[in-house]
Scaffold this motif. Sequence first.
Motif, short mmCIF file in Angstrom:
data_model
loop_
_atom_site.label_atom_id
_atom_site.label_comp_id
_atom_site.label_asym_id
_atom_site.label_seq_id
_atom_site.Cartn_x
_atom_site.Cartn_y
_atom_site.Cartn_z
N LEU A 197 1.01 -1.29 -0.12
CA LEU A 197 -0.07 0.08 -0.22
C LEU A 197 0.88 1.14 -0.13
CD1 LEU A 197 -2.91 -0.86 2.31
CD2 LEU A 197 -3.19 -0.60 0.07
N LYS A 198 1.78 1.51 1.05
CA LYS A 198 2.64 2.74 1.21
C LYS A 198 3.58 2.64 -0.13
CE LYS A 198 2.48 3.17 5.89
NZ LYS A 198 3.16 3.23 7.34
N THR A 199 4.24 1.57 -0.53
CA THR A 199 5.19 1.48 -1.54
C THR A 199 4.50 1.96 -2.89
OG1 THR A 199 6.21 -0.45 -0.65
CG2 THR A 199 6.61 0.10 -2.75
N VAL A 200 3.44 1.73 -3.30
CA VAL A 200 2.60 2.06 -4.56
C VAL A 200 2.38 3.42 -4.58
CG1 VAL A 200 0.62 1.55 -5.88
CG2 VAL A 200 1.80 -0.54 -5.01
N ASP A 201 1.67 3.97 -3.52
CA ASP A 201 1.43 5.46 -3.15
C ASP A 201 2.85 6.21 -3.35
OD1 ASP A 201 -1.32 4.69 -3.08
OD2 ASP A 201 -1.16 4.71 -0.79
N LYS A 204 3.89 6.30 -7.18
CA LYS A 204 3.12 7.07 -7.81
C LYS A 204 3.37 8.72 -7.48
CE LYS A 204 -0.66 3.78 -8.81
NZ LYS A 204 -2.27 3.47 -8.66
N ALA A 205 3.56 8.99 -6.40
CA ALA A 205 3.91 10.15 -5.86
C ALA A 205 4.92 10.81 -6.21
CB ALA A 205 3.43 10.45 -4.59
N ALA A 206 6.09 10.03 -6.28
CA ALA A 206 7.57 10.35 -6.43
C ALA A 206 8.14 10.40 -7.88
CB ALA A 206 8.39 9.71 -5.49
N SER A 207 7.44 9.25 -8.78
CA SER A 207 7.99 8.97 -9.92
C SER A 207 7.34 9.86 -11.09
CB SER A 207 7.89 7.58 -10.14
OG SER A 207 8.30 7.30 -11.62
N SER A 212 7.55 3.06 -16.19
CA SER A 212 9.11 3.04 -16.52
C SER A 212 9.67 2.56 -15.15
CB SER A 212 9.77 4.11 -16.87
OG SER A 212 9.21 4.47 -18.25
N PHE A 213 9.54 3.23 -13.98
CA PHE A 213 10.06 3.01 -12.57
C PHE A 213 9.57 1.47 -12.37
CE2 PHE A 213 10.11 2.33 -8.30
CZ PHE A 213 11.10 3.00 -7.85
N VAL A 214 8.45 1.05 -12.42
CA VAL A 214 8.13 -0.32 -12.43
C VAL A 214 8.78 -1.33 -13.13
CG1 VAL A 214 5.96 -1.97 -12.33
CG2 VAL A 214 5.85 0.15 -11.24
N ARG A 215 8.90 -0.98 -14.22
CA ARG A 215 9.55 -2.12 -15.42
C ARG A 215 10.89 -2.15 -14.97
NH1 ARG A 215 10.06 0.88 -20.66
NH2 ARG A 215 11.69 1.84 -19.41
N ASP A 216 11.66 -1.04 -14.84
CA ASP A 216 13.21 -1.06 -14.45
C ASP A 216 13.47 -1.73 -13.23
OD1 ASP A 216 13.52 0.42 -16.69
OD2 ASP A 216 13.91 2.18 -15.76
#
Length: 244
Positions: A197-201, A204-207, A212-216
């Motif tokens: 929960l916190k990681t995904v938020d 999304k907020a910082a990237s 691309s962030f998730v892919r890499d």
Amino acid sequence: MNTLARRLSLLLGLGMLLLLQACATVKSADARDPWEPMNRSVYQFNDAVDTIAIKPAAQLYVKVLPSMVRTGVSNFLGNLGDVWSMANSAMQLKGQATVETFMRININTFIGLAGFLDVASEMGIEKRREDFGQTLGHWGVASGPYLVLPLFGPSTLRDAVAFPVDMQGNVTQRLNDEATRYSLLAVRLVDTRSGLLKTVDVIKAASLDPYSFVRDAYLQKRQNDIYDGNPPSRFDYSETTSSR
């Protein structure tokens, strides 16, 4: 087939339809991701499903169940997953990992109350996660292009091919009662999402570009998994499509 199964099948079908419709001719700037336009469309579909259904369920799960209970559920599901990890360790001829995972299963099952208590970790026995995609990679099968699967998220062509084998290797698939199987699948999904929960938020907020962030991050993690946390010091992650 129960209601959950029908809904999952419908969502998966919609995702596959969207995947096929999104096969654009636009060339990706990243050699690892030649199907980027299609993958981004599926990513958006998955994000919409997560926002509408999965994330609210995970938030409710965290709100209703005490932390101690959630930890027990995670331990129980992890103990079931250790059985397939042990099988993949054996297929990779990792003798020590196979023996230690076998010990984990027995200790947590018989001393840890069917796995609800992770006694093995407290005893210093390392938990290892191995799947069939890692097994294929261990034996030299190239990862192939990056691929986002409807509902299931980040993958590669190799991992997507291995996914049905992993599903069949899951201990819960051996349960005769269909309702129990799908209930455990739903609990696993919600439990996994609750831990993110916190990681995904934050992503999304910082990237600037969460896709691309998730892919890499995924591609780097998979290489780490295959080399057991010790990839070659000069390994080039841009070459994942041509080497293991």
